[in-house]
Every structure is written in C-alpha cells, then in structure tokens.
Design a protein around this motif. Structure first.
Motif, PDB file in Angstrom:
ATOM      1  N   ILE A  78     -17.051   0.527  -7.431  1.00 27.60           N
ATOM      2  CA  ILE A  78     -15.792   1.489  -7.901  1.00 27.60           C
ATOM      3  C   ILE A  78     -14.613   1.265  -6.800  1.00 27.60           C
ATOM      4  O   ILE A  78     -15.199   0.836  -5.618  1.00 27.60           O
ATOM      5  CB  ILE A  78     -16.195   2.997  -8.100  1.00 27.60           C
ATOM      6  CG1 ILE A  78     -15.019   3.739  -8.809  1.00 27.60           C
ATOM      7  CG2 ILE A  78     -16.342   3.641  -6.703  1.00 27.60           C
ATOM      8  CD1 ILE A  78     -15.096   3.271 -10.193  1.00 27.60           C
ATOM      9  N   ASP A  79     -13.485   1.410  -7.143  1.00 26.83           N
ATOM     10  CA  ASP A  79     -12.323   1.178  -6.011  1.00 26.83           C
ATOM     11  C   ASP A  79     -11.313   2.418  -6.487  1.00 26.83           C
ATOM     12  O   ASP A  79     -10.630   2.523  -7.228  1.00 26.83           O
ATOM     13  CB  ASP A  79     -11.751  -0.266  -6.433  1.00 26.83           C
ATOM     14  CG  ASP A  79     -10.609  -0.389  -4.926  1.00 26.83           C
ATOM     15  OD1 ASP A  79     -10.654   0.559  -4.315  1.00 26.83           O
ATOM     16  OD2 ASP A  79     -10.225  -1.693  -5.068  1.00 26.83           O
ATOM     17  N   LEU A  80     -11.617   3.351  -5.385  1.00 30.18           N
ATOM     18  CA  LEU A  80     -10.771   4.536  -5.422  1.00 30.18           C
ATOM     19  C   LEU A  80      -9.120   4.417  -4.624  1.00 30.18           C
ATOM     20  O   LEU A  80      -8.456   5.228  -4.499  1.00 30.18           O
ATOM     21  CB  LEU A  80     -11.378   5.780  -4.801  1.00 30.18           C
ATOM     22  CG  LEU A  80     -12.943   6.222  -5.504  1.00 30.18           C
ATOM     23  CD1 LEU A  80     -13.389   7.350  -5.187  1.00 30.18           C
ATOM     24  CD2 LEU A  80     -12.457   6.478  -6.891  1.00 30.18           C
ATOM     25  N   SER A  81      -9.400   3.123  -3.919  1.00 31.62           N
ATOM     26  CA  SER A  81      -8.155   2.959  -3.164  1.00 31.62           C
ATOM     27  C   SER A  81      -6.630   2.426  -3.746  1.00 31.62           C
ATOM     28  O   SER A  81      -5.656   2.113  -3.116  1.00 31.62           O
ATOM     29  CB  SER A  81      -8.470   2.190  -1.816  1.00 31.62           C
ATOM     30  OG  SER A  81      -8.851   0.664  -2.343  1.00 31.62           O
ATOM     31  N   VAL A  82      -6.932   2.093  -4.949  1.00 29.22           N
ATOM     32  CA  VAL A  82      -5.784   1.022  -5.485  1.00 29.22           C
ATOM     33  C   VAL A  82      -4.559   1.875  -5.706  1.00 29.22           C
ATOM     34  O   VAL A  82      -3.383   1.288  -5.514  1.00 29.22           O
ATOM     35  CB  VAL A  82      -6.199   0.561  -6.890  1.00 29.22           C
ATOM     36  CG1 VAL A  82      -7.349  -0.641  -7.014  1.00 29.22           C
ATOM     37  CG2 VAL A  82      -6.620   1.933  -7.792  1.00 29.22           C
ATOM     38  N   GLY A  83      -4.337   3.322  -5.758  1.00 31.24           N
ATOM     39  CA  GLY A  83      -3.092   3.814  -5.873  1.00 31.24           C
ATOM     40  C   GLY A  83      -2.561   3.800  -4.606  1.00 31.24           C
ATOM     41  O   GLY A  83      -1.329   3.544  -4.416  1.00 31.24           O
ATOM     42  N   SER A  84      -3.208   4.107  -3.405  1.00 28.83           N
ATOM     43  CA  SER A  84      -2.953   4.033  -2.017  1.00 28.83           C
ATOM     44  C   SER A  84      -2.253   2.623  -1.652  1.00 28.83           C
ATOM     45  O   SER A  84      -1.348   2.394  -0.981  1.00 28.83           O
ATOM     46  CB  SER A  84      -3.703   4.431  -1.170  1.00 28.83           C
ATOM     47  OG  SER A  84      -3.993   5.917  -1.496  1.00 28.83           O
ATOM     48  N   VAL A  85      -2.967   1.710  -2.105  1.00 30.26           N
ATOM     49  CA  VAL A  85      -2.974   0.115  -1.701  1.00 30.26           C
ATOM     50  C   VAL A  85      -1.503  -0.292  -2.492  1.00 30.26           C
ATOM     51  O   VAL A  85      -0.621  -0.943  -1.981  1.00 30.26           O
ATOM     52  CB  VAL A  85      -4.226  -0.720  -2.031  1.00 30.26           C
ATOM     53  CG1 VAL A  85      -3.762  -2.080  -2.127  1.00 30.26           C
ATOM     54  CG2 VAL A  85      -5.300  -0.456  -1.345  1.00 30.26           C
ATOM     55  N   LEU A  86      -1.422   0.446  -3.885  1.00 31.51           N
ATOM     56  CA  LEU A  86       0.071  -0.040  -4.412  1.00 31.51           C
ATOM     57  C   LEU A  86       1.117   0.352  -3.634  1.00 31.51           C
ATOM     58  O   LEU A  86       2.182  -0.297  -3.596  1.00 31.51           O
ATOM     59  CB  LEU A  86      -0.167   0.570  -5.792  1.00 31.51           C
ATOM     60  CG  LEU A  86       0.860   0.757  -6.733  1.00 31.51           C
ATOM     61  CD1 LEU A  86       0.539   0.817  -8.203  1.00 31.51           C
ATOM     62  CD2 LEU A  86       1.989   1.729  -6.340  1.00 31.51           C
ATOM     63  N   ALA A  87       1.051   1.765  -3.235  1.00 32.12           N
ATOM     64  CA  ALA A  87       2.013   2.098  -2.335  1.00 32.12           C
ATOM     65  C   ALA A  87       2.343   1.500  -1.100  1.00 32.12           C
ATOM     66  O   ALA A  87       3.404   1.020  -0.636  1.00 32.12           O
ATOM     67  CB  ALA A  87       1.766   3.470  -1.885  1.00 32.12           C
ATOM     68  N   LEU A  88       1.285   1.177  -0.295  1.00 33.23           N
ATOM     69  CA  LEU A  88       1.115   0.105   1.056  1.00 33.23           C
ATOM     70  C   LEU A  88       1.851  -1.226   0.614  1.00 33.23           C
ATOM     71  O   LEU A  88       2.641  -1.504   1.615  1.00 33.23           O
ATOM     72  CB  LEU A  88      -0.210  -0.038   1.546  1.00 33.23           C
ATOM     73  CG  LEU A  88      -0.105  -0.625   2.850  1.00 33.23           C
ATOM     74  CD1 LEU A  88       0.835  -0.101   4.029  1.00 33.23           C
ATOM     75  CD2 LEU A  88      -1.542  -0.930   3.251  1.00 33.23           C
ATOM     76  N   SER A  89       1.510  -1.791  -0.451  1.00 33.37           N
ATOM     77  CA  SER A  89       2.099  -3.397  -0.769  1.00 33.37           C
ATOM     78  C   SER A  89       3.379  -3.196  -1.199  1.00 33.37           C
ATOM     79  O   SER A  89       4.131  -3.841  -0.644  1.00 33.37           O
ATOM     80  CB  SER A  89       1.090  -3.676  -1.736  1.00 33.37           C
ATOM     81  OG  SER A  89      -0.245  -3.898  -1.654  1.00 33.37           O
ATOM     82  N   GLY A  90       3.941  -2.102  -1.910  1.00 32.95           N
ATOM     83  CA  GLY A  90       5.242  -1.958  -1.961  1.00 32.95           C
ATOM     84  C   GLY A  90       6.165  -1.937  -0.808  1.00 32.95           C
ATOM     85  O   GLY A  90       7.164  -2.185  -0.863  1.00 32.95           O
ATOM     86  N   VAL A  91       5.668  -0.922   0.197  1.00 34.51           N
ATOM     87  CA  VAL A  91       6.435  -0.732   1.280  1.00 34.51           C
ATOM     88  C   VAL A  91       6.285  -1.890   2.176  1.00 34.51           C
ATOM     89  O   VAL A  91       7.414  -2.282   2.795  1.00 34.51           O
ATOM     90  CB  VAL A  91       5.387   0.473   2.240  1.00 34.51           C
ATOM     91  CG1 VAL A  91       5.913   0.472   3.721  1.00 34.51           C
ATOM     92  CG2 VAL A  91       5.742   1.793   1.696  1.00 34.51           C
ATOM     93  N   VAL A  92       5.294  -2.837   2.196  1.00 35.63           N
ATOM     94  CA  VAL A  92       5.219  -3.883   2.993  1.00 35.63           C
ATOM     95  C   VAL A  92       6.207  -4.825   2.292  1.00 35.63           C
ATOM     96  O   VAL A  92       7.084  -5.625   3.156  1.00 35.63           O
ATOM     97  CB  VAL A  92       3.899  -4.638   2.956  1.00 35.63           C
ATOM     98  CG1 VAL A  92       3.855  -6.079   3.450  1.00 35.63           C
ATOM     99  CG2 VAL A  92       2.757  -3.805   3.713  1.00 35.63           C
ATOM    100  N   SER A  93       6.460  -5.158   0.893  1.00 35.13           N
ATOM    101  CA  SER A  93       7.336  -5.870   0.378  1.00 35.13           C
ATOM    102  C   SER A  93       8.611  -5.542   0.747  1.00 35.13           C
ATOM    103  O   SER A  93       9.651  -6.289   1.055  1.00 35.13           O
ATOM    104  CB  SER A  93       7.145  -5.874  -1.184  1.00 35.13           C
ATOM    105  OG  SER A  93       5.767  -6.511  -1.553  1.00 35.13           O
ATOM    106  N   ALA A  94       8.943  -4.159   0.680  1.00 30.26           N
ATOM    107  CA  ALA A  94      10.308  -3.497   0.825  1.00 30.26           C
ATOM    108  C   ALA A  94      10.819  -3.758   2.394  1.00 30.26           C
ATOM    109  O   ALA A  94      11.947  -4.250   2.810  1.00 30.26           O
ATOM    110  CB  ALA A  94      10.394  -2.221   0.616  1.00 30.26           C
ATOM    111  N   MET A  95       9.724  -3.798   3.421  1.00 32.53           N
ATOM    112  CA  MET A  95       9.991  -3.918   4.771  1.00 32.53           C
ATOM    113  C   MET A  95      10.359  -5.291   5.176  1.00 32.53           C
ATOM    114  O   MET A  95      11.127  -5.771   5.814  1.00 32.53           O
ATOM    115  CB  MET A  95       8.919  -3.348   5.554  1.00 32.53           C
ATOM    116  CG  MET A  95       8.852  -1.993   5.458  1.00 32.53           C
ATOM    117  SD  MET A  95       7.180  -1.409   6.635  1.00 32.53           S
ATOM    118  CE  MET A  95       7.989  -1.711   8.298  1.00 32.53           C
ATOM    119  N   ALA A  96       9.605  -6.321   4.343  1.00 33.18           N
ATOM    120  CA  ALA A  96       9.812  -7.782   4.581  1.00 33.18           C
ATOM    121  C   ALA A  96      11.060  -8.142   4.056  1.00 33.18           C
ATOM    122  O   ALA A  96      12.025  -8.715   4.576  1.00 33.18           O
ATOM    123  CB  ALA A  96       8.591  -8.479   3.769  1.00 33.18           C
ATOM    124  N   VAL A  97      11.715  -7.290   2.839  1.00 32.24           N
ATOM    125  CA  VAL A  97      13.005  -7.645   2.192  1.00 32.24           C
ATOM    126  C   VAL A  97      14.072  -7.264   3.517  1.00 32.24           C
ATOM    127  O   VAL A  97      15.105  -7.794   3.713  1.00 32.24           O
ATOM    128  CB  VAL A  97      13.492  -7.129   1.124  1.00 32.24           C
ATOM    129  CG1 VAL A  97      14.666  -7.092   0.850  1.00 32.24           C
ATOM    130  CG2 VAL A  97      12.423  -7.809  -0.030  1.00 32.24           C
TER     131      VAL A  97
END
Length: 341
Positions: A78-97
């Motif tokens: 089971i993977d309960l972390s996907v919602g938080s990983v979604l947020a972190l990944s979006g933040v990383v993409s935005a910071m890279a931009v």
C-alpha cells in the motif's frame, strides 16, 4: 513446487480468477453507467461539453495516482504517501522553473523527485522490513513537511503560460475570432491530461500483461515465498512498483499544479484515498495478486463522476467526504467478501 500448488500455473484456478476479475470489472462498469444516468437525470447540464471536460480533468489526476497504486497493491503493499508526494513534486517543478529551467526539464525534475520518494519507500520496506503501511505513512509526513518547508507554506505563483500548458492545453482545439474582437471556442479539443492518462494506462497495461516485470508483480502479490523460490527477485520487484508509484504521483503533481498555474504545497490532501478507492473499486485486491489497469480506470471515473455529480447537485463538500468514505468502506468490504469466497 508442484503445478497444482501454484495458482499462477494451475490452469483451472487461473481461469476462475480471470472470470472473477471480469465479473467484478463488469459490475464496476455497470455502476459507472448507473451513476451517469442518475446524474444526467438529476441535472441536464451533466452531459454538457464543459462538464465532460471537467470530469476528464478531475479524473486524470486520480487515474494517474490510481495506476501507481495498482502496481503497489498487486504486490500486496500500500502507498499512503502519493498525495504528499504529488505536492512535493509540484513544488520541485515550480522551484526549478523559478530557478530558470525550461518547463519540460523542470517538470522532469518533479517526476524524478516523486520517483526518489517512491524508491525510498521501497528501500525502507525491503531493507528495513518495515510494513508498507507504516513506511508510506512516514513518507506522507516527510514529503508534506518538505513541501511546506521549501515554500514557507506559501504558494509559488507567476510561473508563466508555458507552465500551465500541460494542465490547461488541449489537442485539436479550434478557436475563432469574433467581429467584436473576442475569441470563441468552436471545438474545445481533447485535454492534454486526458491524453497523458490514456498513454500511461496503455503503457502500464502492456507492462503488466506482456513484460516479465508484470508477471513478477503478480507473482509477488499472489504468493511472495513461492515467487522467491521460483527465482523472482521479490525485493527488486517491490522497489520497482513503489518507484513507479512515486514517479506517477510526481507526474500527477505536474498536471495538477499546471492546471492551477501555481504550486500549492497544501494540495493533494486525501488524494491517496481516492486513488486507493479507484483501484479497489476496479477489482484490485488489498491482499495482493489481483488487479488490472482497465479496472482502475473504471474506478477512477466512478470517483470522478461521483464527485462531479454531487457538486452539480449542490451537495456540500462535507457530505461528499462522507459519501466517498462510505464508498471506500464498501469497496474494501466487497474485496474481503471476494477473498473469503
């Protein structure tokens, strides 16, 4: 190991399992059709083009998360972390931009961040032998904390029109200029998130049905010890499933943040429950060894249409949470009944 004792080589048991999967998927499809008919009767606007596009956009995020969860659930995890990983990944993409990277490489950084979180989950589960529930619960807190720390708990905005193209663009969109100078949409086109979901679903289906790693994923979830004795690298298979789940969560984060054209570190809360519900409604068993991408897609559309229809019917967000919670409980109960039989 004798052929009769291995459910993946025993032809009769395998045929029964396939028949049960098909029956469960047919019942989920019937439920989806009944929801569509019911909401269409309740609101004439349900079948409008704009509402259809809204459903596609909402379902694309759930579907991407659900595909990753399906791979993990089939292995028995089971993977309960996907919602938080979604947020972190979006933040990383935005910071890279913001740091000056072009949009595509920046979004690749977000996907890689999600994959790294998934790989960390896999390492903790396979090396430290921590149960998946606890390991991914810890990652849920870690990823959310990182997203909030990196942004100071504030949104990252002014990312440019290019960042919003993935979430808001469409293929074959036709726009004409009116005499008054304002544009008019002749054909809204096919949203890019829906196309992305279709491509990922086809690729994941091919992986599970035609590739060796797909057979190993099913074997690991069906009987881990038997799979290990048969030569399957169980730990590597689990690592692969969790890494893919994290990468798809990162991809879903790019889609969601692109739709908003803003990186919100607080996004994705409770999304993991929608994704788990989509997989289980579609026939994936929490006991492992059973599940299909097609079933998960049906489950994702059930969740998406249910939320959309309740919104159009004026049902409050609090009541919607109650309904979705009951759907999750019902789906797991059906899974348990199926396993006992």
């Amino acid at each position: 190991m004798s052929e009769a004792s291995n459910p993946w080589t025993a032809g009769g048991e395998r045929r029964v399992l396939i028949a049960r999967e098909q029956l469960h998927r047919a019942s989920a499809l019937l439920t989806l059709l009944l929801l569509i008919v019911g909401f269409a009767m309740a609101s004439p606007a349900f079948f409008s083009v704009n509402n259809g596009l809204t459903v596609l956009l909402q379902t694309s995020v759930i579907g991407l998360l659900g595909i990753g969860l399906t791979l993990v659930i089939i292995t028995g995890g089971i993977d309960l972390s996907v919602g938080s990983v979604l947020a972190l990944s979006g933040v990383v993409s935005a910071m890279a931009v913001k740091a000056g990277l072009p949009v595509v490489p920046a979004m690749c950084c977000g996907v890689l961040a999600g994959a790294a979180c998934g790989a960390f989950n896999g390492l903790v589960i396979t090396r430290l032998r921590i149960p998946p529930f606890v390991a991914t619960l810890g990652m849920m807190l870690i990823a959310r904390g990182l997203a909030l720390q990196l942004t100071g708990a504030t949104p990252i905005s002014q990312l440019g029109a290019g960042f919003g193209r993935l979430g808001n663009g469409a293929l074959f969109r036709v726009v004409e200029m009116q005499p008054n100078g304002f544009p008019r949409v002749v054909f809204p086109g096919i949203p890019y998130p829906a196309i992305l979901l279709l491509v990922v679903a086809i690729a994941a289906t091919y992986l599970l049905r035609r590739r060796q790693i797909g057979r190993h994923i099913y074997a690991t979830g069906s009987n881990e010890e038997a799979a290990r004795l048969s030569g399957v690298n169980v730990d590597w298979t689990k690592m692969y499933a969790y890494t893919m789940s994290g990468a798809l969560a990162g991809l879903a984060g790019n889609v969601l943040m692109s739709r908003l054209v803003t990186a919100q570190p607080s996004e994705g809360v409770m999304y993991e429950l929608d994704a788990i519900a989509a997989a289980v409604i579609g026939g994936a068993s929490l006991s492992g060894g059973v599940g299909t991408i097609a079933g998960t897609m049906i489950g994702a559309f059930i969740i998406g249409i249910l939320r959309n229809g309740l919104n159009m019917s004026g049902v409050s967000a609090f009541i919607q949470q109650i309904v979705i919670g009951l759907v999750v409980i019902g789906a797991v109960w059906i899974d348990q009944v199926r396993n006992r039989r």
